[in-house]
Write an enzyme that holds these catalytic residues in place. Structure first.
Site, PDB file in Angstrom:
ATOM      1  CE1 TYR A  73      55.997  42.285  18.310  1.00 23.00           C
ATOM      2  CE2 TYR A  73      53.670  42.823  18.165  1.00 23.00           C
ATOM      3  CZ  TYR A  73      54.770  42.494  18.924  1.00 23.00           C
ATOM      4  OH  TYR A  73      54.660  42.374  20.284  1.00 23.00           O
ATOM      5  CD  GLU A  75      58.801  38.362  18.491  1.00 26.21           C
ATOM      6  OE1 GLU A  75      58.067  38.488  19.466  1.00 26.21           O
ATOM      7  OE2 GLU A  75      59.000  37.274  17.917  1.00 26.21           O
ATOM      8  CG  ASP A 219      75.133  53.417  32.052  1.00 25.70           C
ATOM      9  OD1 ASP A 219      74.802  53.990  30.991  1.00 25.70           O
ATOM     10  OD2 ASP A 219      74.324  53.183  32.976  1.00 25.70           O
ATOM     11  CB  THR A 245      70.046  57.220  27.044  1.00 18.96           C
ATOM     12  OG1 THR A 245      70.929  58.300  27.371  1.00 18.96           O
ATOM     13  CG2 THR A 245      69.740  56.409  28.291  1.00 18.96           C
ATOM     14  CE  LYS A 248      70.078  60.323  30.738  1.00 19.42           C
ATOM     15  NZ  LYS A 248      69.610  58.972  30.501  1.00 19.42           N
ATOM     16  NE  ARG A 254      61.902  60.052  27.014  1.00 17.32           N
ATOM     17  CZ  ARG A 254      62.759  60.551  27.901  1.00 17.32           C
ATOM     18  NH1 ARG A 254      63.281  59.779  28.824  1.00 17.32           N
ATOM     19  NH2 ARG A 254      63.091  61.821  27.861  1.00 17.32           N
TER      20      ARG A 254
HETATM   21  C1  LIG Z   1      73.962  56.436  33.749  1.00 20.53           C
HETATM   22  C2  LIG Z   1      72.571  56.038  33.364  1.00 20.53           C
HETATM   23  N1  LIG Z   1      72.303  54.770  33.070  1.00 20.53           N
HETATM   24  C3  LIG Z   1      71.083  54.363  32.724  1.00 20.53           C
HETATM   25  C4  LIG Z   1      70.034  55.252  32.644  1.00 20.53           C
HETATM   26  C5  LIG Z   1      68.669  54.733  32.326  1.00 20.53           C
HETATM   27  O1  LIG Z   1      68.058  55.256  31.205  1.00 20.53           O
HETATM   28  P1  LIG Z   1      66.466  55.098  31.010  1.00 20.53           P
HETATM   29  O2  LIG Z   1      65.816  56.081  31.917  1.00 20.53           O
HETATM   30  O3  LIG Z   1      66.270  55.359  29.556  1.00 20.53           O
HETATM   31  O4  LIG Z   1      66.131  53.681  31.381  1.00 20.53           O
HETATM   32  C6  LIG Z   1      70.248  56.589  32.938  1.00 20.53           C
HETATM   33  C7  LIG Z   1      69.131  57.552  32.877  1.00 20.53           C
HETATM   34  O5  LIG Z   1      69.124  58.608  33.374  1.00 20.53           O
HETATM   35  C8  LIG Z   1      71.558  57.012  33.312  1.00 20.53           C
HETATM   36  O6  LIG Z   1      71.822  58.284  33.607  1.00 20.53           O
END
Ligand SMILES: Cc1ncc(COP(=O)(O)O)c(C=O)c1O
Length: 423
Positions: A73, A75, A219, A245, A248, A254
């Site tokens: 753990y 935090e 993003d 992320t 991918k 993940r």
């Molecule tokens: C552009 C975008 N933002 C956010 C996410 C969210 O990722 P997660 O599924 O890990 O929450 C994705 C996932 O496919 C994505 O393609």
């Protein structure tokens, strides 16, 4: 569910030197779940995994994920934890942060977000208040749920304005983005998508954001792995915050990640913990560090460029088979294609392909009826496939969509030559 009795050796480990993922222990204790794992490995190995968001991590990443760091753990942040005994795992998080900063040239990295959605939530939490206006790509054009879907926190808590793509070209309509920014005065603008196959013009987004005094949030969940490998432009010099992320194209565990400048570092960290998350997942953070280490090497750059070459060949081939390929091709790992000219909807095409062992997604189409197909080349490239195999995959699409009986055998035959898990 019958209770599963843990063998003595499990409840009282005999201090093994390198404890960790032990499939045999799982198989002995819980054959039911072991069978699920075996069946999934078989499914992955026997088909073609073309889901644009998926990949195959290395054995080293899987080992870190299955390590005893999962038990700790933690935090808070390295050197400032709410739990005792964190001095060892702190090292893993410091390494992950340093590697992320080095890989992406960012002043600050937060490697704790449990997922891409958690990273976006924290970015919004750092920059916005409920009720603020958010300008993001509309969902029909490829926006993610976290970009303002009514079924997501983003659509419920913010006043969301969606921008789109040009009807003819399928490209982002920058004039529309600028006009919407001027009239709606958003607090933040989001650049990023689940299905846009081209590089966004980050400098153009920066200029639009500056024009209206908005934050720019990138993003980069999809392209961040290409950025790491030098196969796509980086949003880091342009965006106030980059959300990503790690699972991918980047080929890590993940999870999520945030990058920003020094001036927002504290706000971002506090938005992750304690505002939106609790304890950090130290096994995942260690696995992210492993993946960042892999991504910094020359082999990863070769892989990232191959991912793009493969996607280009696949896009060209699908266009040759009659698919309407959005934007006429791709700059990335990702292709969106409408099978309507072949007389079918994306859902029907996906079902026929799935029956042959070709796994991909459907996606919204910005203009037109029904759904399209979304596919990506990261996983098959990790398996070692190149342009010749992409041409073969195009031929297999044609076989599968005609419903030919030999399609599943032919798919298996190709997949068999490129096992995702070796040794
Ligand atoms: C552009 C975008 N933002 C956010 C996410 C969210 O990722 P997660 O599924 O890990 O929450 C994705 C996932 O496919 C994505 O393609």
């Amino acid at each position: 569910m019958p209770a599963i009795a843990a063998p003595a050796s499990v409840s009282a480990p005999a201090a093994p030197v390198t404890p960790g993922a032990d499939f045999e222990a799982l198989a002995r204790q819980d054959p039911e779940i072991a069978d699920v794992v075996r069946a999934e490995v078989r499914r992955e190995a026997q088909g073609l995994q073309l889901i644009a968001a998926e990949n195959f991590t290395s054995p080293a990443v899987l080992a870190a994920l299955g390590s005893p760091l999962a038990n700790k753990y933690a935090e808070g942040y390295p050197g400032a934890r709410h739990h005792g005994g964190c001095e060892v795992v702190d090292a893993a998080e410091r390494i992950a942060i340093d590697r992320a900063k080095g890989l992406f040239g960012a002043a600050h990295a937060n490697v704790q977000p449990h997922s891409g959605s958690a990273a976006v939530l924290a970015a919004y939490a750092a920059l916005l208040k409920p009720g603020d206006t958010l300008l993001a790509m509309g969902l029909p054009s490829g926006g993610h749920l976290t970009h303002g879907s009514p079924v997501n926190f983003s659509g419920r808590w913010f006043d969301v304005v969606g921008y789109g793509v040009d009807a003819e070209s399928g490209l982002i309509d920058y004039e529309q983005v600028a006009a919407l920014a001027r009239t709606r005065r958003p607090r933040a603008i989001v650049v990023g998508s689940i299905s846009y196959p081209r590089h966004p013009d980050y400098a153009a987004f920066r200029a639009i954001a500056d024009d209206v005094g908005a934050y720019l949030v990138a993003d980069a969940a999809h392209p961040i792995g290409l950025v790491a490998g030098g196969a796509a432009p980086s949003p880091v010099p342009y965006a106030d915050v980059v959300c990503a992320t790690t699972h991918k194209v980047l080929r890590g565990p993940r999870g999520g990640m945030l990058l920003c400048g020094e001036e927002l570092a504290e706000r971002i960290d506090r938005a992750v913990f304690p505002f939106t998350q609790g304890g950090a997942q130290m096994h995942t953070i260690a696995a992210k560090a492993v993946a960042f280490g892999e991504a910094a090497g020359p082999a990863f750059a070769t892989y990232a460029h191959q991912v793009v070459s493969n996607a280009r060949v696949l896009a060209e081939g699908l266009a040759g088979e009659g698919f309407a390929v959005t934007t006429g091709g791709t700059d990335t790992h990702l292709i969106t294609a409408d099978p309507a000219p072949l007389g079918m909807d994306g859902r029907e095409a996906r079902a026929l392909l799935a029956a042959a062992g070709v796994v991909l997604d459907t996606c919204a189409l910005p203009y037109g009826e029904g759904r399209g197909l979304r596919l990506g080349t990261a996983a098959v490239t990790t398996q070692g496939m190149g342009e010749a195999e992409m041409a073969r995959i195009v031929a297999l699409f044609a076989l599968a969509l005609r419903g030919e009986r030999n399609a599943p055998t032919e798919v298996r035959e190709l997949a068999r030559r490129f096992p995702p898990y070796r040794g």
